[in-house]
Motif scaffolding. Structure first.
Motif: not given
Ligand code: SF4
Length: 192
Positions: A4, A7, A10, A14, A28, A91-93, A108, A111
């Motif tokens: 993903c 963002c 982020l 990663r 994520p 926030v998934r990351c 985010c 989600f």
């Molecule tokens: S924080 Fe959420 S929306 Fe942002 S890159 Fe990671 S999964 Fe995608």
């Protein structure tokens, strides 16, 4: 899903970590537990050496140790597996310095909103609180964050606030095991 790119900041972090720590998850972190659970828990974001490393929400660091110890006391987890509970993050990351930017939290939320269905939600910390209120259609001025605060959302769901179970909050006694357990005891009462 692993890549993903909504963002950019982020996604760049990663990418750097995939080079520096290729054995880590560095993607994520998905929700953990039962999507139809009666209780949801919303954290802030993956910790670098916790969920970002292991790929499992709240697994591998001090935050997860207290959360899972508490879940097990209430029979909401067994041998490290959630039971009747869904664990999410706002926030998934992994964000640099554990501090996501407002636009990252907002981006985010799509989600979070899609998976936040439980009748009772526990928000861990102010950012999780704010994002959960917005995800559930509530209004922030009417729902101030405070440890143990309860908020009824427009559709009847209940949000309970807790200080985050971070190592810092544990070490400074801002959040004790007893305070955390009181929040879960109330969530169990409300879930019925
Ligand atoms: S924080 Fe959420 S929306 Fe942002 S890159 Fe990671 S999964 Fe995608």
């Amino acid at each position: 899903m692993r890549d993903c790119a909504l963002c950019p900041r982020l996604a760049a972090l990663r990418g750097e970590l995939r080079v520096a720590q290729p054995e880590w998850w560095n993607a994520p972190v998905p929700a953990l537990g039962d999507p139809e659970a009666g209780i949801a828990i919303v954290g802030l974001a993956p910790g670098m050496k916790g969920a970002n490393r292991t790929g499992r929400a709240f697994t591998g660091d001090a935050s997860g140790d207290l959360l899972f110890a508490t879940l097990e006391k209430f029979a909401l987890a067994e041998a490290g597996e959630p039971k009747g509970v869904l664990i999410l993050n706002a926030v998934r990351c992994l964000p640099p310095g554990n501090k996501p930017l407002p636009e990252e939290i907002r981006t985010c939320r799509q989600f979070l909103s899609g998976q936040l269905r439980a009748p009772v939600t526990i928000a861990l910390g102010q950012i999780a609180h704010q994002s959960a209120v917005k995800a559930m259609g509530g209004r922030l001025p009417k729902t101030p964050f405070g440890h143990g605060n309860e908020h009824r959302m427009p559709d009847g769901r209940v949000l309970i606030d807790s200080y985050h179970c971070s190592r810092y909050n544990q070490n400074t006694n801002r959040l004790t095991a007893e305070m955390f357990e009181a929040v879960f005891a109330r969530a169990m009462e409300l879930r019925g």
